[in-house]
Design a protein around this motif. Structure first.
Motif, short mmCIF file in Angstrom:
data_model
loop_
_atom_site.label_atom_id
_atom_site.label_comp_id
_atom_site.label_asym_id
_atom_site.label_seq_id
_atom_site.Cartn_x
_atom_site.Cartn_y
_atom_site.Cartn_z
N PRO A 1 0.85 -1.16 -0.06
CA PRO A 1 -0.01 -0.02 0.08
C PRO A 1 0.95 1.11 -0.03
O PRO A 1 0.53 2.19 -0.51
N LYS A 2 1.88 1.08 0.81
CA LYS A 2 3.12 2.41 0.59
C LYS A 2 3.38 2.44 -0.68
O LYS A 2 3.38 3.74 -1.20
N ALA A 3 3.74 1.50 -1.20
CA ALA A 3 4.50 1.72 -2.48
C ALA A 3 3.45 2.11 -3.60
O ALA A 3 3.47 2.79 -4.56
N LEU A 4 2.15 2.00 -3.42
CA LEU A 4 1.16 2.04 -4.41
C LEU A 4 0.39 3.53 -4.02
O LEU A 4 -0.14 3.96 -4.97
N GLU A 5 0.88 4.16 -2.95
CA GLU A 5 0.28 5.19 -2.55
C GLU A 5 0.47 6.47 -3.58
O GLU A 5 -0.46 7.04 -4.22
N PRO A 6 1.58 6.66 -3.94
CA PRO A 6 1.88 7.95 -4.99
C PRO A 6 1.08 7.37 -6.21
O PRO A 6 0.59 8.39 -6.93
N TYR A 7 1.11 6.31 -6.72
CA TYR A 7 0.65 5.70 -7.79
C TYR A 7 -1.06 5.99 -7.93
O TYR A 7 -1.76 6.41 -8.57
#
Length: 1005
Positions: A127-133
């Motif tokens: 989820p952290k990696a996907l947040e900016p996406y």
């Protein structure tokens, strides 16, 4: 010449399965067993057994067993090797495998090989990696296609942005506009360039976020992308659940790792998805409920259970066509079979019926003169153990484990070990192998030793074709022929001149046979002797036939032999000595040796003079050979079959028992260590969390103090149009967000040091960074500035040349009129006084405005400081609450993990104790099998089976038999005299030191 059959027909075997309690075997043949079944049917009707049992017709059980066998054929047909076929069958019978097949599409093998800690780590990090996406994708303009971001089919975002910022009338701006509108669904022509620029900026943010997303995953396992391919929701819940199921099945031992990895293959998942419903060798298939077939499972010892479990083993040797034909044939004769099944089930509870059925076995005309009753005895032992396994283990179901539990590496190993043992127990409780069927006897020997001639003599086939002529061999492949209830295998010869291909075929046939007839002709070369010794050492029942090869192919020669056979057999003693020499060199007792003229026996079949033919047949000693062979089969081959059957049941149970004896102490020590260490680990981790929380609070207090020290200077710099930017910059420099992230990372680190994993907490509402006091410029400051400016202007004007002259003139005129004594010399002083008065008046006005502005600024500063202090207090209180929430969430997770782990340890302890009880049950079952085997062997050796009080076998080492002291000599004499070479192991007979009566297994003392 027919090829070697793969075994008896399924019809013969299913008849034998039904009649097994009577002690019959399929070696009697289908016709004899069918006659026996009809006799049982008649007896059953006489005793009122025409009514079907409570569980209904046996046909559904046969149908389900056939379906299970067909499924195994389908699964094995696509497997690359037998091990893979077993794994597919294991998968097909595990609950949950089929339901998760769609979600496991495209799963990489590495995902199935990972552990649950990696899953929870991915769940926290993705989820952290996907947040900016996801953030870049918010409020995405629907009319702009996603293809605008494609590398190949998209556009150059940076260049197009630059062109769109040019005047709209330029050619490059128009081209850029058209390019962007190509990616718009509506392609609205009235969109302005600035609107298109805003859209492209969205695309640029999206592309940048996707590159960051891809960069993150490029350094992570590929299966993370498989878990979270959708930027909007992170994990796909169905795939996560499927992966968690797979890992749990592996960790708890429900599935082996090799079977689990087949789920990553598309072809395996396709076969599993279309295979028949799951079945189990332990849990009998339940037929659909009906008026005549209530869905009540049969007892493990019932006929239905024998059919279902036995056919699972039988089906592996027959193709689907024969199995479906068996099902159809059984359905046509269901009335007969149901009454036979009812009679077999009521036999134990109805003494009169038992007495009426037992004599029927004697009507089986078996040339060997013996019936192998060991199968039903061993199946009864296995059925009793299976029932206990069902009660103690399988009926409770496999306990599920919390996802918190499997994060403990030590507990995962314990769960895995216990689960593996349970799975091995399932394997040990597999169905009893198929009914053996006809006895097999291999005819072996050197090339051109007369094996084919012996075959034709035994089958009374007078045809001379196929009998070897000259120096070259004629038999190149193993072929079969039946004599009564015995199947003979005519093998190629050993010691062929050109290659060892024939010897390989012959060796395989001898290994599969129940007994071997060795044809000795003239001599025994070294290569023949090596094979002969190998057979002797294997314990295979062996009959050595010295084949006299004197030609008798003319009536006169046949007559001479019939009248004086001893002349042809006089050299047989020399050949027998050679055979005994080879046996002694191998360290075993010599086999039974007979001299036979197989050529004379075969020629007697075609003799025109029948009296001469009968005389020649008797003189050939073929009849003595047939009698000796029948005795050999009855006395040694059938006991060996009992040994093989015992091994078929005993081997997997013994392997499980040995594994349990080895593993249970280790599991117990591991559970003890977990039970001792868990409270201490919990306390240590919670104290580490509290320490991290205190350190975070100290940093927060220090940061609050530093902010208050900087606040006055910051407030003084506020005001004006950029005051909001200055205040936001001040808040950003405080790094309050870093305190929260630092504490979360510290909690994760400290948990990781102790082998724990913390999942990301639920997302809290974000605080707005631009919450600042509303600072407006003071309203009096502009007025004061204007007053000062006016006063200064007036003062300066009064000092101008023209203005000064006019003022002085007026002053002088007035002064001259009032005072005649005033002189011209005092005019400058008067002008200076006038200027001073004007200056003081302007200064007074300016001072008043400045004082008013200063008071307004002080009030504004006080108010702004109060508002800023309130804002800082709210901010740091919110950070304080977030730190407390992070600590509370981590503590709650740890508490939940340790609570679930404690429950998991308790569950594992229960399963561990159940396995301990099952270990003693399996040991008892093994001793019962050994006792049954010893009594069976003693009965076949002519002794009293009741004399055996206990037995324990160590395969390949010895068989220990306990008996009463008064029977030791008799039991030892019978077993050592008749069966020691059959078992090919040492037999030790010991007196039973136990007191009391009753059967059982003696202690090891």
């Amino acid at each position: 010449m027919t090829e070697v059959p793969g075994g008896t027909s399924p019809r013969t075997e299913i008849l034998a399965l039904l009649l097994e309690p009577l002690g019959v075997d399929a070696m009697a043949g289908q016709a004899a067993l069918r006659r026996l079944a009809e006799n049982v049917d008649a007896v059953a009707q006489e005793h009122g057994c025409a009514v079907l049992p409570a569980y209904g017709s046996t046909l559904p059980w046969v149908t389900d067993a056939v379906s299970a066998c067909v499924e195994e054929h389908e699964l094995a047909g696509m497997a690359a090797d037998p091990a893979e076929a077993r794994d597919l069958q294991e998968l097909a019978r595990v609950d949950g495998a089929r339901s998760h097949l769609p979600a496991l599409e495209g799963v990489p093998v590495e995902a199935l090989r990972t552990d649950r800690v990696s899953v929870t780590t991915a769940e926290r990090l993705i989820p952290k990696a996907l947040e900016p996406y996801c953030r870049a994708d918010q409020a995405w303009p629907e009319e702009v296609w996603r293809s605008i971001a494609d590398v190949d089919g998209g556009i150059d975002v940076a260049g197009t942005l630059a062109d769109l910022n040019r005047p709209r009338a330029t050619r490059r701006a128009a081209a850029a506009r058209e390019l962007v509108l190509q990616h718009s669904v509506s392609a609205a022509q009235d969109l302005q360039n600035r609107e298109l620029v805003a859209r492209l900026e969205k695309v640029r943010d999206f592309v940048a976020a996707r590159k960051a997303y891809d960069a993150f995953f490029s350094a992570r396992p590929a299966w993370w992308r498989w878990l979270g391919p959708d930027a909007h929701c992170g994990f796909r819940s169905d795939r996560r659940d499927a992966l968690v199921w797979a890992l749990t099945a592996r960790d708890t031992g429900a599935l082996s790792g090799s079977a689990l990895e087949l789920l990553a293959r598309d072809d395996c998942r396709t076969v599993l998805a279309h295979a028949p419903g799951p079945t189990s060798a332990l849990a009998m298939p339940v037929p659909p409920a009906s008026a005549t077939s209530p869905a009540v499972p049969p007892s493990p010892t019932s006929s239905a259970a024998r059919l279902a479990s036995g056919l699972l083993a039988v089906g592996s040797r027959h193709d689907a066509g024969r199995l479906h034909a068996l099902e159809s044939w059984y359905g046509k004769n269901i009335a007969l079979f149901d009454r036979v099944a009812a009679a077999m089930d009521l036999r134990e509870s109805e003494p009169g019926l038992r007495e009426a059925l037992d004599p029927l076995v004697g009507e089986l005309a078996l040339p060997p003169g013996a019936v192998d009753t060991s199968r039903s005895d061993y199946r009864a032992v296995q059925a009793v153990l299976r029932a206990e396994v069902e009660d103690l283990l399988l009926q409770t179901g496999r306990t599920g484990h919390s996802e918190h539990v499997v994060e403990s590496e030590g507990l995962v190993r314990v769960i895995g070990r216990v689960g593996t043992l349970e799975r091995e127990l399932r394997g040990a409780m597999r169905p009893l192998p198929a009914v053996r069927g006809r006895l097999l006897v291999a005819a072996a020997g050197r090339t051109k030793s007369g094996k084919t001639t012996l075959r034709k003599a035994l089958t009374r086939d007078a045809d001379r074709s196929g009998i070897g002529q000259g120096a070259h061999r004629t038999t190149r492949k193993t072929s079969a022929f039946d004599v009564g209830s015995v199947t003979y295998l005519d093998t190629p010869g050993f010691a062929a001149k050109d290659d060892d291909f024939d010897a390989q075929h012959a060796r395989a046939a001898c290994d599969s046979a129940d007994a071997v007839v060795w044809n000795y002709a003239d001599t025994m070369r070294e290569e023949e002797a090596a094979e002969f010794r190998r057979l002797l050492l294997s314990g295979k029942p062996l009959l050595a036939v010295i084949n006299v090869k004197k030609k008798v192919d003319e009536p006169v020669l046949l007559s001479m032999f019939a009248n004086s056979p001893d002349r042809e057999f006089r050299r047989a003693s020399e050949h027998a000595a050679r055979i005994e020499q080879v046996a002694r060199s191998a360290g075993v007792a010599p086999p039974v040796i007979l001299a036979v003229h197989t050529g004379a026996a075969h020629e007697s079949l075609s003799a025109d003079d029948r009296e001469l033919g009968d005389k020649a047949m008797r003189a050939s000693r073929l009849l003595e050979l047939e009698l000796a062979l029948s005795q050999l089969l009855a006395e040694r081959s059938i006991p060996l079959r009992a040994v093989r059957l015992a091994e078929d049941v005993r081997r997997p149970l013994a392997a499980f028992h040995d594994r349990v004896v080895e593993e249970l102490p280790r599991i117990g020590l591991a559970l003890d260590a977990l039970e001792r260490s868990t409270p201490g680990e919990r306390a240590a981790l919670l104290e580490a969390f509290r320490t991290a929380g205190r350190e975070a609070q100290e940093r927060l207090v220090a940061e609050r103090h530093r902010a208050r020290e900087r606040l006055p200077e910051t407030v003084r710099n506020l005001g004006g149009e950029d005051h909001a930017q200055r205040w936001s910059g001040f808040l950003t420099e405080l790094e309050w967000d870093g305190l929260i992230l630092a504490l979360e990372d510290e909690l994760v680190r400290r948990a990781g040091e102790r082998g724990r994993t913390l999942r990301a907490p639920a997302s809290a509402p974000e605080r707005q960074d631009d919450g600042h006091p509303r600072v407006e410029p003071h309203p009096t400051s502009k007025i004061a500035s204007a007053a000062v400016k006016g006063a200064a202007t007036t003062l300066l004007n009064s000092f101008s040349t023209e203005g000064l002259s006019k003022g002085l003139t007026k002053v002088f005129s007035k002064k001259l009129a009032t005072s005649a004594t005033t002189t011209a010399a005092s005019a400058p002083v008067t002008a200076a006084l006038y200027a001073t008065d004007a200056l003081f008046g302007a200064m007074k006005a300016v001072s008043s405005e400045i004082d008013r502005a200063r008071r307004a600024k002080e009030e504004w500063t006080k108010t702004a400081t109060e508002v800023a202090e309130t804002c800082l207090d709210d901010l740091f209180d919110w950070v304080d609450a977030r730190l407390a929430m992070a600590l509370e969430d981590a503590t709650a997770q740890v508490e939940a993990q340790f609570a679930a782990e404690t429950a998991g340890i308790g569950s594992s302890r229960e399963r561990f104790e159940r396995l301990g009880r099952l270990q003693s049950s399996v040991r008892s079952a093994l001793d019962t099998i050994d006792l049954t085997l010893a009594r069976r062997l003693l009965a076949l050796a002519g002794g009293d089976p009741a004399a055996v009080r206990g037995a324990r076998r160590t395969p390949g080492v010895e068989l220990c038999v306990w008996t009463d002291a008064s029977h030791v000599a008799d039991v030892r004499a019978h077993l050592h005299k008749h069966l020691v070479d059959v078992l090919t192991e040492r037999i030790e007979v010991r007196p039973d030191s136990r007191s009391g009566e009753g059967d059982g297994t003696a202690d090891d003392g």
